[in-house]
Scaffold this motif. Structure first.
Motif, PDB file in Angstrom:
ATOM      1  N   THR A  43      13.258   2.611  -1.010  1.00  0.00           N
ATOM      2  CA  THR A  43      12.471   1.375  -1.091  1.00  0.00           C
ATOM      3  C   THR A  43      11.158   1.568  -1.834  1.00  0.00           C
ATOM      4  OG1 THR A  43      11.474   1.860   1.065  1.00  0.00           O
ATOM      5  CG2 THR A  43      13.474   0.506   1.040  1.00  0.00           C
ATOM      6  N   LEU A  44      10.818   2.823  -2.175  1.00  0.00           N
ATOM      7  CA  LEU A  44       9.564   3.107  -2.872  1.00  0.00           C
ATOM      8  C   LEU A  44       9.779   3.481  -4.338  1.00  0.00           C
ATOM      9  CD1 LEU A  44       7.741   5.257  -0.157  1.00  0.00           C
ATOM     10  CD2 LEU A  44       7.487   2.814  -0.609  1.00  0.00           C
ATOM     11  N   LYS A  45      10.981   3.307  -4.868  1.00  0.00           N
ATOM     12  CA  LYS A  45      11.247   3.708  -6.244  1.00  0.00           C
ATOM     13  C   LYS A  45      10.367   2.906  -7.212  1.00  0.00           C
ATOM     14  CE  LYS A  45      15.292   0.695  -6.183  1.00  0.00           C
ATOM     15  NZ  LYS A  45      16.767   0.686  -6.234  1.00  0.00           N
TER      16      LYS A  45
ATOM     17  N   LYS B 229       0.823  -1.211   0.000  1.00  0.00           N
ATOM     18  CA  LYS B 229       0.000   0.000   0.000  1.00  0.00           C
ATOM     19  C   LYS B 229       0.855   1.258   0.000  1.00  0.00           C
ATOM     20  CE  LYS B 229      -4.021  -2.088   2.225  1.00  0.00           C
ATOM     21  NZ  LYS B 229      -4.967  -2.013   3.379  1.00  0.00           N
ATOM     22  N   LEU B 230       2.016   1.205   0.659  1.00  0.00           N
ATOM     23  CA  LEU B 230       2.890   2.373   0.696  1.00  0.00           C
ATOM     24  C   LEU B 230       3.424   2.679  -0.707  1.00  0.00           C
ATOM     25  CD1 LEU B 230       3.961   4.443   2.693  1.00  0.00           C
ATOM     26  CD2 LEU B 230       5.984   2.989   3.020  1.00  0.00           C
ATOM     27  N   TYR B 231       3.761   1.628  -1.468  1.00  0.00           N
ATOM     28  CA  TYR B 231       4.217   1.814  -2.848  1.00  0.00           C
ATOM     29  C   TYR B 231       3.093   2.429  -3.693  1.00  0.00           C
ATOM     30  CZ  TYR B 231       5.816   0.624  -7.565  1.00  0.00           C
ATOM     31  OH  TYR B 231       6.185   0.686  -8.885  1.00  0.00           O
ATOM     32  N   GLN B 232       1.897   1.920  -3.544  1.00  0.00           N
ATOM     33  CA  GLN B 232       0.764   2.450  -4.308  1.00  0.00           C
ATOM     34  C   GLN B 232       0.461   3.907  -3.920  1.00  0.00           C
ATOM     35  OE1 GLN B 232      -2.508  -0.278  -3.850  1.00  0.00           O
ATOM     36  NE2 GLN B 232      -1.259  -2.064  -4.396  1.00  0.00           N
ATOM     37  N   TRP B 233       0.626   4.223  -2.629  1.00  0.00           N
ATOM     38  CA  TRP B 233       0.425   5.612  -2.201  1.00  0.00           C
ATOM     39  C   TRP B 233       1.444   6.538  -2.864  1.00  0.00           C
ATOM     40  CZ3 TRP B 233       4.078   8.597   0.273  1.00  0.00           C
ATOM     41  CH2 TRP B 233       3.654   9.873   0.673  1.00  0.00           C
ATOM     42  N   ALA B 234       2.716   6.083  -2.950  1.00  0.00           N
ATOM     43  CA  ALA B 234       3.766   6.905  -3.546  1.00  0.00           C
ATOM     44  C   ALA B 234       3.452   7.202  -5.018  1.00  0.00           C
ATOM     45  CB  ALA B 234       5.114   6.210  -3.418  1.00  0.00           C
ATOM     46  N   ARG B 235       2.963   6.197  -5.758  1.00  0.00           N
ATOM     47  CA  ARG B 235       2.649   6.419  -7.170  1.00  0.00           C
ATOM     48  C   ARG B 235       1.450   7.368  -7.327  1.00  0.00           C
ATOM     49  NH1 ARG B 235       6.585   3.763  -6.635  1.00  0.00           N
ATOM     50  NH2 ARG B 235       7.299   5.908  -6.584  1.00  0.00           N
ATOM     51  N   ALA B 236       0.451   7.195  -6.470  1.00  0.00           N
ATOM     52  CA  ALA B 236      -0.712   8.083  -6.537  1.00  0.00           C
ATOM     53  C   ALA B 236      -0.330   9.508  -6.158  1.00  0.00           C
ATOM     54  CB  ALA B 236      -1.813   7.559  -5.616  1.00  0.00           C
ATOM     55  N   MET B 237       0.556   9.657  -5.168  1.00  0.00           N
ATOM     56  CA  MET B 237       0.993  10.977  -4.743  1.00  0.00           C
ATOM     57  C   MET B 237       1.778  11.681  -5.852  1.00  0.00           C
ATOM     58  SD  MET B 237       3.944  12.658  -3.575  1.00  0.00           S
ATOM     59  CE  MET B 237       4.970  11.273  -3.102  1.00  0.00           C
ATOM     60  N   GLU B 238       2.591  10.956  -6.574  1.00  0.00           N
ATOM     61  CA  GLU B 238       3.359  11.550  -7.664  1.00  0.00           C
ATOM     62  C   GLU B 238       2.450  12.118  -8.752  1.00  0.00           C
ATOM     63  OE1 GLU B 238       7.088   8.418  -7.090  1.00  0.00           O
ATOM     64  OE2 GLU B 238       5.778   8.298  -8.849  1.00  0.00           O
ATOM     65  N   LEU B 239       1.361  11.433  -9.058  1.00  0.00           N
ATOM     66  CA  LEU B 239       0.411  11.953 -10.041  1.00  0.00           C
ATOM     67  C   LEU B 239      -0.356  13.155  -9.496  1.00  0.00           C
ATOM     68  CD1 LEU B 239      -1.042   8.607 -11.469  1.00  0.00           C
ATOM     69  CD2 LEU B 239       0.510  10.201 -12.612  1.00  0.00           C
ATOM     70  N   ARG B 240      -0.711  13.103  -8.216  1.00  0.00           N
ATOM     71  CA  ARG B 240      -1.512  14.168  -7.623  1.00  0.00           C
ATOM     72  C   ARG B 240      -0.728  15.466  -7.555  1.00  0.00           C
ATOM     73  NH1 ARG B 240      -2.089  12.212  -2.814  1.00  0.00           N
ATOM     74  NH2 ARG B 240      -3.691  10.757  -3.480  1.00  0.00           N
ATOM     75  N   TYR B 241       0.563  15.395  -7.236  1.00  0.00           N
ATOM     76  CA  TYR B 241       1.370  16.596  -7.031  1.00  0.00           C
ATOM     77  C   TYR B 241       2.303  16.888  -8.211  1.00  0.00           C
ATOM     78  CZ  TYR B 241      -0.166  16.033  -2.200  1.00  0.00           C
ATOM     79  OH  TYR B 241      -0.928  15.905  -1.077  1.00  0.00           O
ATOM     80  N   GLU B 242       2.028  16.288  -9.366  1.00  0.00           N
ATOM     81  CA  GLU B 242       2.925  16.444 -10.521  1.00  0.00           C
ATOM     82  C   GLU B 242       3.058  17.899 -10.944  1.00  0.00           C
ATOM     83  OE1 GLU B 242       3.432  14.763 -15.092  1.00  0.00           O
ATOM     84  OE2 GLU B 242       1.732  14.110 -13.845  1.00  0.00           O
ATOM     85  N   HIS B 243       2.003  18.685 -10.829  1.00  0.00           N
ATOM     86  CA  HIS B 243       2.015  20.077 -11.296  1.00  0.00           C
ATOM     87  C   HIS B 243       2.036  21.069 -10.134  1.00  0.00           C
ATOM     88  CE1 HIS B 243       1.335  18.583 -15.323  1.00  0.00           C
ATOM     89  NE2 HIS B 243       0.263  17.908 -14.897  1.00  0.00           N
ATOM     90  N   ARG B 244       2.474  20.635  -8.968  1.00  0.00           N
ATOM     91  CA  ARG B 244       2.599  21.520  -7.825  1.00  0.00           C
ATOM     92  C   ARG B 244       4.085  21.721  -7.509  1.00  0.00           C
ATOM     93  NH1 ARG B 244      -2.130  19.774  -3.493  1.00  0.00           N
ATOM     94  NH2 ARG B 244      -3.866  19.720  -5.000  1.00  0.00           N
ATOM     95  N   PRO B 245       4.633  22.874  -7.848  1.00  0.00           N
ATOM     96  CA  PRO B 245       6.081  23.080  -7.681  1.00  0.00           C
ATOM     97  C   PRO B 245       6.553  22.881  -6.248  1.00  0.00           C
ATOM     98  CG  PRO B 245       5.117  24.815  -9.036  1.00  0.00           C
ATOM     99  CD  PRO B 245       3.976  24.017  -8.485  1.00  0.00           C
TER     100      PRO B 245
ATOM    101  N   THR C  21      10.606  10.229  -4.047  1.00  0.00           N
ATOM    102  CA  THR C  21      10.015   8.900  -4.221  1.00  0.00           C
ATOM    103  C   THR C  21      10.359   8.296  -5.578  1.00  0.00           C
ATOM    104  OG1 THR C  21       7.966   9.933  -4.998  1.00  0.00           O
ATOM    105  CG2 THR C  21       8.109   9.374  -2.657  1.00  0.00           C
ATOM    106  N   ARG C  22      10.678   9.145  -6.568  1.00  0.00           N
ATOM    107  CA  ARG C  22      11.048   8.621  -7.891  1.00  0.00           C
ATOM    108  C   ARG C  22      12.531   8.287  -7.982  1.00  0.00           C
ATOM    109  NH1 ARG C  22       7.713  12.932 -10.358  1.00  0.00           N
ATOM    110  NH2 ARG C  22       5.778  11.994 -11.126  1.00  0.00           N
ATOM    111  N   SER C  23      13.311   8.669  -7.014  1.00  0.00           N
ATOM    112  CA  SER C  23      14.756   8.453  -7.070  1.00  0.00           C
ATOM    113  C   SER C  23      15.070   6.972  -7.204  1.00  0.00           C
ATOM    114  CB  SER C  23      15.412   9.016  -5.800  1.00  0.00           C
ATOM    115  OG  SER C  23      16.786   8.689  -5.780  1.00  0.00           O
TER     116      SER C  23
END
Length: 678
Positions: free
Chosen positions: A157-159, A124-140, A149-151
């Motif tokens: 551990t969440l890459k 679930k933590l991995y899935q949260w990280a992917r959802a968060m990346e999409l949600r905040y993609e356009h928030r500087p 998280t993308r590193s």
């Protein structure tokens, strides 16, 4: 029994807790040997050291389980720099892999079971990280978090999982067994077929194999219908690395200004090959078969006449004389009469031409040149016969309207092959001193042990690309026949220690090149040192390219080594799976039961039992669904006499010799080959 059948790795790594406990006990025994232990101090220390070794062993067991589960989700990074690609004079490197056995099929079944999936699915933590990346993609203001998280660093551990798709468990079940995989070079003469859908690693595999062939010093010919500049750049870099740039040849329909010129019908063993290479590009099914035979005959008549006159056939000459055969017929008749030593034939022909009565001519001849008619009448009056002249006469006497209908399918093809700059490439003027572009000759390439890149630019004109590629295959088949009979030194002095080099032919998008001429290249040219590696997307592509299912089966039957990347249809997958044996797979089912007591006074109300039931079933060692789920850059292969291997191709690493773009290669050709100023 279950311990031998099941690995039992998809479970909590309890060995790690055992290791922690053992280390704690060892610390007490070593640090406080006489206070917390009934053992004598010296013995306690040794016992503590033994506990440390046992803890390390248990830790290794636990880590092994964690690593196995991790490999089912994400494989270790596998990159090879250009200088790191292995090279052998006796074997061909294919990447890392392992031989697939019943054990790996058993592990795959366990990994795909509902109990096993719990341990390898992203949490679930991995899935949260992917959802968060999409949600905040356009928030500087949140970019720092998404970048974190993308590193791809080791500590993250969440890459994200690699964008290769598919099921990594297909290789993860045996990654601990993988090692460098090689095949004997002797097996390559039996030819290789590489199947895989678009963008799954066929070109990368081609680069890997071509790289080794170039470094090994073999004759290398690469057919690339798309005209991939990346593959061209790789070959250029490898030739530079191997010191073979002077042997590198480029034929590219997409870059005619720097391409070498080539006459697809200029070299042949028999004159009839000229007509076969041209007419072979025409449709031959149904009513088209008759027109194809007429086109072959007229092309063969023209080719025979040109060769008899000492002229090399080319597309331009064929197109010119098929359209208007009169000039060629008159030229040949004049040559024939001079060869026969006939006196005053010119005056007699002119006299006949002047006395021809148009009313006496047939409808077919009324539109013809009277002098051309006079040639035929003069030969008939003298009872002269020549097979080439007779063929020209028969074509000449056809009604021109009828003749045009018979050749209607041939002329558009010839126009495409002779129009524009590509037409100048395919019909080279051998006496043009102003054109510095070399003329590609296969026998010369073989004698010089050259490396040839053939880019056909099929995206611009697929019909021209197919015609040229097919003609080149036919040319190579003819050359293979000469090599088989005479070797590569026909007409040259035999040198001591001279060995015939292998000819490695790599045909990408094989379906766009295949034709009837390709069949003898596969089943008879092995003795000439020809080894073909064909790359295509589906098994149906070969049938579509050759036009007949039996011939497609014949071609596949001559491609003995099979490498299959991800495919998208069951028919293609069955090319591999139908050749595999079945294996025994075991499944474990938990059972529980309760039984009422039959003795009322015993004090026992019921009895219960729990057990694991192991069932055995026969199934395929590999299914078509497995081949559909292969990640990019992975493949199954039948090697070494039908043994099944699982392969993983290396990613391309750094190469300082790789040109930055096509312009670097263009500059090299113009300065080094054409002698132009930089």
């Amino acid at each position: 029994m279950s311990q031998r059948i099941f690995d039992n790795r998809l479970r909590p790594a309890v060995e790690l807790w055992v290791a922690v406990i053992l280390l704690g006990i060892a610390a007490v025994l070593i640090l406080q040997p006489g206070q917390w232990s009934p053992l004598m101090p010296g013995i306690a220390v040794w016992a503590g050291l033994g506990m440390v070794l046992l803890a390390l062993y248990r830790f290794w067991q636990g880590w092994h389980i964690l690593q196995y589960r991790a490999n089912l989700k994400r494989l270790p990074h596998y990159v090879l720099d250009a200088d790191e690609i292995p090279l052998s004079r006796h074997k061909l490197f294919l990447g890392k892999g392992f031989q697939w056995t019943q054990t790996h099929s058993q592990r795959l079944v366990e990994a795909r079971s509902p109990e096993g999936r719990v341990w390898i699915q992203p949490g679930k933590l991995y899935q949260w990280a992917r959802a968060m990346e999409l949600r905040y993609e356009h928030r500087p203001r949140m970019q720092w978090l998404t970048n974190l998280t993308r590193s791809s660093r080791w500590w993250n551990t969440l890459k994200p999982l690699p964008t290769v798709g598919g099921d990594p468990a297909l290789h993860g079940v045996g990654v601990e067994d993988e090692r460098d995989t090689w095949i004997d070079l002797g097996d390559r003469v039996a030819h290789t077929l590489v199947l895989g859908t678009t963008r799954v690693g066929k070109t990368r595999l081609a680069e890997l194999l071509v790289t080794q062939d170039i470094r090994r010093g073999e004759i290398v010919v690469v057919f690339d219908p798309k005209g991939d500049t990346e593959l061209l750049a790789r070959m250029w870099a490898e030739c530079q690395r191997a010191g073979r740039l002077d042997q590198f040849h480029i034929f590219h329909l997409g870059f005619p200004d720097i391409s070498e010129r080539y006459n697809p019908v200029g070299s042949f063993g028999r004159v009839t090959e000229v007509a076969s290479r041209i007419a072979g590009q025409l449709p031959g099914s149904g009513n088209s078969a008759t027109f194809k035979e007429f086109a072959w005959r007229f092309t063969n008549i023209v080719a025979n006449a040109l060769v008899a006159l000492g002229r090399r056939p080319d597309y331009s000459a064929i197109a010119r004389y098929v359209t208007n055969i009169e000039p060629l017929m008159m030229e040949y008749y004049a040559f024939w009469f001079e060869r026969e030593g006939i006196e005053n034939w010119r005056e007699q022909v002119n006299t006949i031409a002047q006395n021809i009565d148009p009313k006496s001519l047939t409808m077919a001849l009324k539109s013809r040149d009277f002098k051309a008619i006079a040639y035929t009448q003069f030969a008939k009056a003298r009872d002269l016969y020549d097979p080439v002249a007779d063929g020209l006469r028969s074509a000449f006497e056809y009604d021109k309207t009828y003749f045009d209908k018979l050749t209607a399918s041939l002329l558009p093809l010839l126009e495409k092959l002779t129009t524009g700059k590509s037409g100048e490439l395919l019909a080279p003027h051998y006496g043009d001193r102003n054109d510095k572009r070399p003329i590609l000759d296969w026998m010369e390439v073989i004698r010089q042990r050259g490396v040839v890149y053939v880019g056909l630019d099929a995206l611009s004109d697929a019909e021209v690309a197919g015609a040229v590629g097919n003609s080149m295959f036919a040319d190579l088949t003819s050359i293979a026949g000469q090599l088989y009979k005479h070797g590569d030194n026909l007409g040259l002095p035999t040198l001591a220690g001279h060995n015939r080099a292998k000819i490695a032919i790599h045909a990408d998008e094989f379906n766009e090149l295949v034709g009837n001429e390709f069949i003898p290249l596969l089943n008879k040219a092995g003795g000439s040192g020809v080894q073909v590696t064909a790359y295509t997307q589906t098994a149906s592509d070969i049938e579509a390219g050759i036009g007949e299912k039996p011939k497609a089966g014949q071609i596949q039957g001559n491609l003995n080594t099979l490498i299959m990347l991800r495919v998208k249809n069951e028919e293609t997958a069955a090319v591999l799976t139908d050749q595999l044996a079945k294996v025994r797979i075991y499944t474990k089912t938990a059972q529980s039961a309760a039984t009422d007591s039959s003795e009322p006074g015993s004090g026992v109300e019921f009895t219960s039992s729990n057990s694991d039931r192991i069932t055995e079933s026969e199934t395929d060692i590999l299914t078509p669904a497995d081949l559909v789920q292969l990640p990019k850059g992975q493949a199954f292969a039948l090697l070494d006499g039908g043994k099944l291997f699982k392969l993983r191709l290396p990613l391309a690493g750094a190469d300082p010799l790789l040109p930055k773009d096509m312009q670097a290669i263009i500059r090299w050709v113009r300065t080094e080959r054409l002698g132009e100023d930089s």
